[in-house]
Design an enzyme around this catalytic site. Structure first.
Site, PDB file in Angstrom:
ATOM      1  CB  ILE A  18      -0.947   0.017   1.217  1.00  0.00           C
ATOM      2  CG1 ILE A  18      -1.957  -1.126   1.124  1.00  0.00           C
ATOM      3  CG2 ILE A  18      -1.677   1.356   1.307  1.00  0.00           C
ATOM      4  CD1 ILE A  18      -2.883  -1.227   2.335  1.00  0.00           C
ATOM      5  CD  GLU A  20       9.539   1.763   1.346  1.00  0.00           C
ATOM      6  OE1 GLU A  20      10.690   1.575   1.762  1.00  0.00           O
ATOM      7  OE2 GLU A  20       9.158   1.498   0.177  1.00  0.00           O
ATOM      8  N   GLY A  21       6.898   4.223   4.537  1.00  0.00           N
ATOM      9  CA  GLY A  21       7.319   5.384   5.298  1.00  0.00           C
ATOM     10  C   GLY A  21       8.722   5.212   5.822  1.00  0.00           C
ATOM     11  N   GLY A  22       9.114   6.145   6.706  1.00  0.00           N
ATOM     12  CA  GLY A  22      10.459   6.111   7.225  1.00  0.00           C
ATOM     13  C   GLY A  22      10.738   4.903   8.101  1.00  0.00           C
ATOM     14  CG  MET A  23       9.569   4.647  11.917  1.00  0.00           C
ATOM     15  SD  MET A  23       8.495   4.832  13.367  1.00  0.00           S
ATOM     16  CE  MET A  23       8.643   3.208  14.104  1.00  0.00           C
ATOM     17  N   GLY A  24       8.645   1.928   8.217  1.00  0.00           N
ATOM     18  CA  GLY A  24       8.226   0.626   7.723  1.00  0.00           C
ATOM     19  C   GLY A  24       7.336   0.720   6.509  1.00  0.00           C
ATOM     20  CB  VAL A  26       1.161   0.166   5.139  1.00  0.00           C
ATOM     21  CG1 VAL A  26      -0.261  -0.315   5.399  1.00  0.00           C
ATOM     22  CG2 VAL A  26       1.647   1.022   6.306  1.00  0.00           C
ATOM     23  CE  LYS A  41       3.443   2.069  11.094  1.00  0.00           C
ATOM     24  NZ  LYS A  41       2.922   3.180  11.932  1.00  0.00           N
ATOM     25  CG  ASP A 133       3.280  12.696  13.473  1.00  0.00           C
ATOM     26  OD1 ASP A 133       3.515  13.875  13.148  1.00  0.00           O
ATOM     27  OD2 ASP A 133       3.717  11.724  12.825  1.00  0.00           O
TER      28      ASP A 133
END
Length: 489
Positions: A18, A20-24, A26, A41, A133
């Site tokens: 789905i 992608e972010g800085g930590m992981g 989805v 996640k 956040d």
């Protein structure tokens, strides 16, 4: 990276990535036995601090069950030790995608989103959790039965328990979050409570209404300014309706740099906004204006109040956002179906010299708004001004007038009676002067009271017409502010 078809936690079959972010990352997945979809996640890699924060996210999310918060369904570890969260899968559009696609939106739509966010925050805060956040990328807009998008809060990666007094995952005095949307106290590592989330939520509302944040976020000096300057309520761009004063006051308070000056809780803030919205809905649903009297008008019209109205071929009730308005076009203009009104609303601001003018053929003159509770006087004002090739909208009280003004472009002139049963001329003028946009509209007062000019600052009025109104004086006054259509032929 997980591959399609791979089974996770022994029960979820991965379908695809789905985001992608800085930590992981989805992933979209489906429960192998029950068949329902979930969002998984998964961390990029295992680090003690990020893994602990991830586990904390699962613990905090598990506390909350609310329609405006994405629900946690499951938690576990992958074979390589990476933690994995299974969340409800919902189709929708992230708020940052919506802003990129449309820019600013009408305040009524932004208000629905803000109230939904506050409802989600209320559920989070009730479980002694701060989000910390809130930003457009952490709000998902999903379809609802009402047709309005329902916001759902995402990403509890840096959420914190209000009642957590043990050793934290973040050093005291350090910053976590997104600086552009953080409260002043969060920016500089101060103690936080629910009011910090309310500040961030209101920044989202500001961006939705104005199309931008109230601060420059590119420099440290600009961020420092946030601790000292109290931003004003958002100002919609040209072509969008202005904020009602009650709504502007509520969001202005929530943007205070001082937490004590903000609403005390998400629930009280949402309740106040709902009260503002209910008041506007009541204004937008006035009693229908009396139909025109079909009897013929006596000849020799010299004073409006001394004559009886007659039916107008070009006058009809129009339903604009719940208000029943009498609309008179200049004589050469033909009335148009409602679809053309809706189409006119969708035009670009540079194309709109007045929604009704476009709807009635595009060549009609600027709108004059009449606010008069006496049906005879109101009808005669409609007739005389349309005979003189002005375009006129008439309502029977200040309440529907305000409802119309908050939904439509500014008229060229407002002609208002002074004594009216609900929102009279004085209250209407007060409301207009409290709004940065509406205060610029010229207003003339129609009254039988010769002392009315002394009850209002005459320097701020376009004129005062005494009842019974002389036609020549009326036409001359309106002609100074509104354009007339050239005579046909």
């Amino acid at each position: 990276m997980l591959q399609p078809g791979e089974t996770v936690l022994g029960r979820y079959e991965v379908e695809g990535l789905i985001g992608e972010g800085g930590m992981g990352r989805v992933y979209r997945a489906r429960h192998a036995r029950l068949g329902h979809r979930v969002a998984l996640k998964v961390l990029h890699q295992v680090r003690p601090q990020t893994a602990a924060r991830f586990e904390r996210e699962a613990e905090l999310m598990a506390r909350v069950r609310h329609p405006n918060v994405v629900a946690l369904l499951d938690y576990g570890l992958l074979g390589d030790g990476r933690p994995c969260i299974a969340m409800e899968h919902v189709d929708g559009q992230l708020l940052d995608e919506r802003l990129a696609a449309t820019g600013a939106v009408p305040w009524a739509e932004a208000l629905d989103i803000l109230v939904g966010i506050l409802d989600g925050l209320d559920a989070i805060h009730a479980q002694a959790v701060l989000h910390r956040d809130l930003k457009p990328g952490n709000v998902l807009l999903v379809p609802s039965a009402t047709g309005q998008p329902r916001p759902k809060l995402l990403d509890f990666g840096i959420a914190k328990a209000i009642d957590d007094e043990g050793p934290g995952l973040t050093r005291v005095g350090s910053f976590v979050g997104t600086p552009a949307y953080a409260s002043p106290e969060q920016l500089f590592g101060g103690p936080l409570d629910a009011r910090s989330d309310l500040y961030s939520a209101t920044l989202l509302f500001h961006e939705l209404v104005a199309g931008a944040l109230p601060f420059d976020t590119d420099t440290l000096a600009a961020l420092l300014e946030r601790t000292q300057r109290h931003p004003s309520a958002p100002l919609p761009p040209p072509g969008l309706p202005p904020l009602p004063s009650g709504l502007a006051q509520a969001v202005h308070a929530a943007l205070s740099p001082q937490p004590d000056a903000r609403p005390g809780s998400a629930r009280s803030y949402a309740r106040a906004l709902r009260e503002v919205r209910r008041g506007l809905v009541r204004m937008a649903r006035p009693e229908a204006i009396s139909p025109p009297d079909p009897r013929p008008r006596p000849s020799g019209l010299g004073a409006l109040a001394a004559t009886r109205p007659r039916a107008l071929q070009t006058t009809a009730p129009w339903d604009l956002g719940g208000s029943r308005l009498a609309v008179a076009a200049p004589r050469p203009c033909a009335t148009a179906p409602r679809a053309r009104v809706d189409a006119a609303r969708r035009r670009q601001p540079s194309q709109r010299h007045g929604v009704i003018g476009h709807a009635l053929g595009g060549a009609c003159s600027d709108v004059v708004l009449i606010v008069e509770d006496d049906p005879d006087v109101r009808q005669q004002l409609l007739e005389v001004l349309s005979d003189e090739r002005f375009h006129v909208v008439a309502v029977d009280d200040g309440a529907p007038a305000l409802a119309w003004l908050y939904r439509e472009p500014r008229p060229a002139l407002i002609l208002t009676d002074w004594w009216m049963p609900r929102v009279d001329g004085g209250a209407l003028l007060t409301e207009l002067r409290q709004n940065e946009v509406l205060t610029q509209i010229p207003v003339a007062v129609i009254t039988a009271d010769p002392n009315i000019a002394r009850k209002t600052d005459p320097r701020r009025l376009a004129g005062v017409l005494k009842k019974p109104v002389a036609v020549q004086e009326l036409v001359e006054l309106v002609g100074r502010y509104a354009a007339q259509r050239p005579r046909a032929g």
